[in-house]
Scaffold this active site. Structure first.
Site, PDB file in Angstrom:
ATOM      1  N   LYS A  71       0.823  -1.208   0.000  1.00 36.67           N
ATOM      2  CA  LYS A  71       0.000   0.000   0.000  1.00 36.67           C
ATOM      3  C   LYS A  71       0.868   1.274   0.000  1.00 36.67           C
ATOM      4  O   LYS A  71       2.070   1.202   0.072  1.00 36.67           O
ATOM      5  CB  LYS A  71      -0.959  -0.045   1.185  1.00 36.67           C
ATOM      6  CG  LYS A  71      -1.877  -1.291   1.148  1.00 36.67           C
ATOM      7  CD  LYS A  71      -2.895  -1.233   0.010  1.00 36.67           C
ATOM      8  CE  LYS A  71      -3.453  -2.585  -0.406  1.00 36.67           C
ATOM      9  NZ  LYS A  71      -4.359  -3.227   0.508  1.00 36.67           N
TER      10      LYS A  71
HETATM   11  C1  LIG Z   1      -5.330  -4.261   1.057  1.00 36.92           C
HETATM   12  C2  LIG Z   1      -6.783  -4.110   1.113  1.00 36.92           C
HETATM   13  C3  LIG Z   1      -7.521  -4.393   2.275  1.00 36.92           C
HETATM   14  C4  LIG Z   1      -6.947  -5.111   3.442  1.00 36.92           C
HETATM   15  O1  LIG Z   1      -5.841  -4.579   4.016  1.00 36.92           O
HETATM   16  P1  LIG Z   1      -4.821  -5.517   4.829  1.00 36.92           P
HETATM   17  O2  LIG Z   1      -3.997  -4.525   5.565  1.00 36.92           O
HETATM   18  O3  LIG Z   1      -4.041  -6.293   3.812  1.00 36.92           O
HETATM   19  O4  LIG Z   1      -5.605  -6.386   5.729  1.00 36.92           O
HETATM   20  C5  LIG Z   1      -8.873  -4.088   2.294  1.00 36.92           C
HETATM   21  N1  LIG Z   1      -9.493  -3.568   1.222  1.00 36.92           N
HETATM   22  C6  LIG Z   1      -8.834  -3.309   0.075  1.00 36.92           C
HETATM   23  C7  LIG Z   1      -9.577  -2.689  -1.060  1.00 36.92           C
HETATM   24  C8  LIG Z   1      -7.468  -3.595  -0.024  1.00 36.92           C
HETATM   25  O5  LIG Z   1      -6.841  -3.364  -1.165  1.00 36.92           O
END
Ligand SMILES: *Cc1c(COP(=O)(O)O)cnc(C)c1O
Length: 390
Positions: free
Chosen positions: A188
């Protein structure tokens, strides 16, 4: 993507070292006598909410946890429905199922986000909330959707996992709905390895979430933690001080990540826009995306497949699209079938509009550090495929 490219010893490691110099308390609460008054998770929350001009922030252990905590605030009943979009990461729906509510997905439009027209069709008396996802860092038709939700008395949660730093009408994504959630997993905009954040408009929601993510603890200053009072039940989704240390260093780099992304994405845009058969993903006016990925749409599924093959052959990786199976397109999630079997509720499995768009998209991952020749390479590969298939 991706703050991970900018991780170094000078910033992230230095923040972690500070914890060791201040008594080595890795836990966000308590241990008052040995922590030199340092509370890094709290500090990360304060800086995060200030940066995004929001009042209340709560750090949690992941982006999925953030969604689960947001839903816990709403006191959902077993029959309640929560609507989200067919194109999202499976975590959005996992969180809805975990909260005990029924997930319903709706079609996407050319923004690759929730289609307001399909949303109207799928709202029922049981619809309590929607989770609006800003897929790959760009918003959908937010104004239209907010209007529909207001009219039908539906709560809006924003899953901003890809959209940290992106704005719509000068407001940060994740601060528009009643609550916004973020992810700091390794792919992210900024990362803490694992981690997440929630932003709230109301203090009441914030306090409920804060207690719920910590077994219901009130963190009453009058008592030691083991004698603490509690107003409701909960679970454990706490962030650790180690994650927050990295988060503090990463947050300082967010503007830099956003800047690199914008520059690199527009370099690709400036090339691709010259191919008349190619459409660019619709970015609503007055929005400034995080440019997590650059997405363009080809006339047919077959052409998208061939383009992807040729890009990959030249070591240019595509991100999620056009394949979008297994993890990012609702049609393929086993979760939904399990749920249907378990409670015999009517669910939607057919998303022809979404499938048509997604199978024609090519998504190029945007990095901070980009090979200079990449935009030209993408341009000539796509152009060549289109010419040879004519
Ligand atoms: C990455 C992601 C999540 C979850 O995040 P994590 O930190 O990996 O649990 C939720 N929603 C979307 C759209 C994502 O891309």
């Amino acid at each position: 993507m991706p703050g991970y490219e900018l991780i170094n010893k000078k910033d992230e490691l230095a923040e972690i070292k500070k914890i060791f110099n201040n008594g080595s308390v890795f836990f966000r609460y308590g241990f008052k006598n040995i922590r030199n008054n340092k509370y890094l998770v709290s500090e990360f929350e304060k800086k995060f909410s200030k940066k995004l001009r929001s009042k209340y922030a709560l750090a949690v252990s992941s982006g999925t946890a953030a969604l689960r905590v947001a839903l816990a605030v709403l006191n959902l009943k077993a029959d309640d429905e929560v609507i989200t979009q067919s194109f999202t990461f499976v975590a959005t729906v996992e969180a809805i199922i975990e909260s005990g509510a029924i997930p319903k997905c709706v079609e996407i439009d050319d923004t690759l986000n929730m289609d307001p027209n399909d949303l109207i069709k799928k709202i029922s008396k049981k619809t309590k909330a929607i989770i609006l996802v800003h897929m790959l860092g760009s918003p959908g038709r937010i104004d239209k959707i907010l209007k529909i939700c207001k009219k039908n008395n539906i709560i809006v949660i924003e899953d901003t996992a890809w959209g940290l730093g992106a704005t719509y009408k000068k407001r940060y994504l994740g601060t528009i709905g009643r609550m916004g959630t973020f992810s700091f997993d390794y792919a992210k905009m900024i990362t803490t390895g694992e981690g997440g954040m929630l932003l709230f408009k109301s203090k009441k929601d914030f306090l409920k979430a804060k207690a719920w993510h910590d077994h219901g603890h009130d963190n009453n200053p009058k008592f030691p933690r083991w004698e603490d009072t509690r107003s409701n039940s909960g679970f454990n989704f706490r962030m650790s001080e180690l994650q927050a240390a990295v988060g503090l260093a990463q947050l300082r780099k967010l503007d830099q990540v956003l800047k690199f992304h914008k520059i690199n994405s527009s370099k690709i845009f400036n090339k691709i826009k010259n191919i008349s058969e190619v459409k660019i993903r619709h970015i609503p006016l007055k929005s400034s995306p995080s440019n997590d990925a650059f997405i363009f749409i080809l006339p047919t599924k077959k052409l998208a497949k061939i383009c992807k093959m040729n890009l990959n052959k030249n070591k240019i990786s595509t991100k999620i699209l056009p394949e979008a199976k297994t993890w990012h397109f609702c049609k393929y999630w086993a979760h939904m079938y399990e749920l249907k079997k378990a409670n015999k509720k009517k669910l939607y499995y057919s998303f022809p509009k979404s499938e048509n768009i997604l199978s024609r998209c090519i998504s190029i991952s945007i990095n901070c550090k980009m090979n200079k020749s990449l935009p030209n390479m993408i341009y000539s590969i796509v152009n060549k495929v289109l010419l040879s298939e004519k």
